[in-house]
Design a protein around this motif. Structure first.
Motif, PDB file in Angstrom:
ATOM      1  N   LEU A   1       0.785  -1.188  -0.081  1.00 20.87           N
ATOM      2  CA  LEU A   1       0.106  -0.178  -0.169  1.00 20.87           C
ATOM      3  C   LEU A   1       0.884   1.379   0.004  1.00 20.87           C
ATOM      4  O   LEU A   1       0.305   2.247  -0.470  1.00 20.87           O
ATOM      5  CB  LEU A   1      -1.147   0.079   1.310  1.00 20.87           C
ATOM      6  N   CYS A   2       1.908   1.180   0.624  1.00 20.50           N
ATOM      7  CA  CYS A   2       2.933   2.232   0.533  1.00 20.50           C
ATOM      8  C   CYS A   2       3.618   2.387  -0.790  1.00 20.50           C
ATOM      9  O   CYS A   2       4.168   3.703  -0.957  1.00 20.50           O
ATOM     10  CB  CYS A   2       3.900   2.267   1.996  1.00 20.50           C
TER      11      CYS A   2
ATOM     12  N   LEU B   1     -10.409  -3.104   5.584  1.00 18.00           N
ATOM     13  CA  LEU B   1      -9.269  -2.682   4.611  1.00 18.00           C
ATOM     14  C   LEU B   1      -9.388  -1.493   4.147  1.00 18.00           C
ATOM     15  O   LEU B   1      -8.428  -0.641   4.264  1.00 18.00           O
ATOM     16  CB  LEU B   1      -9.697  -3.537   3.391  1.00 18.00           C
ATOM     17  N   LEU B   2     -10.612  -0.732   4.167  1.00 19.90           N
ATOM     18  CA  LEU B   2     -10.801   0.600   3.801  1.00 19.90           C
ATOM     19  C   LEU B   2     -10.125   1.688   5.055  1.00 19.90           C
ATOM     20  O   LEU B   2      -9.727   2.656   5.004  1.00 19.90           O
ATOM     21  CB  LEU B   2     -12.224   1.023   3.534  1.00 19.90           C
TER      22      LEU B   2
ATOM     23  N   VAL C   1      -3.284   4.841   5.949  1.00 16.93           N
ATOM     24  CA  VAL C   1      -1.942   4.833   5.177  1.00 16.93           C
ATOM     25  C   VAL C   1      -2.176   6.053   4.254  1.00 16.93           C
ATOM     26  O   VAL C   1      -1.087   6.703   4.276  1.00 16.93           O
ATOM     27  CB  VAL C   1      -2.024   3.518   4.141  1.00 16.93           C
ATOM     28  N   LYS C   2      -3.214   6.289   3.719  1.00 18.89           N
ATOM     29  CA  LYS C   2      -3.334   7.529   2.788  1.00 18.89           C
ATOM     30  C   LYS C   2      -3.016   8.897   3.751  1.00 18.89           C
ATOM     31  O   LYS C   2      -2.187   9.652   3.271  1.00 18.89           O
ATOM     32  CB  LYS C   2      -4.710   7.674   2.029  1.00 18.89           C
TER      33      LYS C   2
ATOM     34  N   PRO D   1       0.197   9.369   0.929  1.00 19.79           N
ATOM     35  CA  PRO D   1      -0.722  10.533   0.263  1.00 19.79           C
ATOM     36  C   PRO D   1      -1.338  10.253  -0.908  1.00 19.79           C
ATOM     37  O   PRO D   1      -2.225  10.788  -1.374  1.00 19.79           O
ATOM     38  CB  PRO D   1      -0.040  11.938   0.615  1.00 19.79           C
ATOM     39  N   GLY D   2      -0.186   9.719  -1.907  1.00 23.25           N
ATOM     40  CA  GLY D   2      -0.525   9.514  -3.342  1.00 23.25           C
ATOM     41  C   GLY D   2      -1.355   8.327  -3.778  1.00 23.25           C
ATOM     42  O   GLY D   2      -1.535   8.096  -4.653  1.00 23.25           O
ATOM     43  N   LEU D   3      -1.584   7.532  -2.526  1.00 23.20           N
ATOM     44  CA  LEU D   3      -2.517   6.610  -2.696  1.00 23.20           C
ATOM     45  C   LEU D   3      -3.872   6.657  -2.802  1.00 23.20           C
ATOM     46  O   LEU D   3      -4.567   7.464  -2.195  1.00 23.20           O
ATOM     47  CB  LEU D   3      -2.553   5.476  -1.549  1.00 23.20           C
ATOM     48  N   ASN D   4      -4.686   6.091  -3.922  1.00 24.12           N
ATOM     49  CA  ASN D   4      -6.020   6.445  -4.416  1.00 24.12           C
ATOM     50  C   ASN D   4      -6.847   4.987  -4.524  1.00 24.12           C
ATOM     51  O   ASN D   4      -6.155   4.030  -5.031  1.00 24.12           O
ATOM     52  CB  ASN D   4      -6.026   7.305  -5.432  1.00 24.12           C
TER      53      ASN D   4
END
Length: 256
Positions: free
Chosen positions: A136-137, A159-160, A166-167, A172-175
């Motif tokens: 995720l990272c 999970l959400l 994590v976001k 922060p770039g994870l969508n």
């Protein structure tokens, strides 16, 4: 820049690895250069494409990222490569536990090779441990396969929650790319009810494509093939080709 997509769900048996293998193959048949990265110590993505595990695999790459290019295996299919896993990968969870910046080891691995691909697909283990956290990272997008049953909704809520943490704190770039329903049986009324409930919960995040229960999909891994190369005329192949088209069209948000 490669699109890096983590395919994750901590609940087992939801079609996660099936989705990873067949989405990778579908994108490759569209002539997208794809690397499937097996982040699961069970190594089902590796065996499902009949990859003979080399001495260099994902495990040593965590600690020597410069080995990564040597670990990649080109499959017999054009545009599709695999970074294989072995059961040794289970040791990563223990070995990283006291390391500084332990969440970013896989991101460093991917930095070695991402420029050579259009898509990097990360097949995550069925847990929310350090391997999934690393995925995720390292990823820019999260795709969630969701089995058509009520208990699956409970697992995806966890999970959400992890995705949000994590976001907010680590990447922060994870969508969220989207949620894809798997193991869908049109004859089952409960399955249709679950689909309606999921649509209420996820709205625009739910892919239009639904992956059906399909005998040919179940058979393909035992032959070391994706459904695309095992039976391209099957309903399963048609569904994954449709999902691949949606993934290509569903562009990630631009960075400011």
């Amino acid at each position: 820049m490669a699109r890096i997509i983590a395919i994750a769900n901590q609940k087992g048996g939801v079609g996660k690895t099936t989705t990873a293998i067949n989405l990778a193959a579908s994108l490759a048949i569209m002539e997208k250069k794809v690397l499937l990265i097996d982040c699961d110590p069970q190594a089902n993505s590796t065996s499902g494409l009949e990859i003979n595990t080399k001495q260099i695999n994902l495990y040593p790459c965590f600690f020597q990222p410069d080995l990564t290019p040597q670990a990649i295996v080109q499959t017999k299919y054009p545009f599709l490569s695999v970074l294989p896993s072995t059961t040794d990968l289970v040791a990563v969870e223990m070995e990283l536990v006291d390391k500084i910046a332990r969440e970013y080891y896989l991101a460093e691995v991917l930095r070695q090779i991402e420029n050579g691909y259009d898509y990097l697909l990360l097949d995550c283990p069925p847990s929310l441990g350090l391997l999934t956290l690393n995925a995720l990272c390292a990823a820019r997008e999260l795709l969630i396969p969701l089995q058509c049953e009520y208990f699956a909704l409970e697992g995806v809520a966890k999970l959400l929650h992890t995705f949000d943490l994590v976001k907010k704190r680590l990447n922060p770039g994870l969508n969220l790319l989207g949620v894809v329903l798997t193991m869908y049986d049109t004859r089952n009324r409960l399955t249709r009810q679950v689909k309606n409930e999921v649509r209420k919960c996820f709205h625009d995040c739910l892919f239009d494509t639904v992956i059906p229960r399909n005998v040919r999909l179940s058979e393909a891994p035992s032959h070391g093939k994706s459904i695309i190369h095992y039976d391209i005329k099957s309903k399963g192949a048609d569904a994954y080709l449709s999902l691949a088209k949606e993934v290509v069209l569903r562009k990630p948000p631009r960075k400011d």
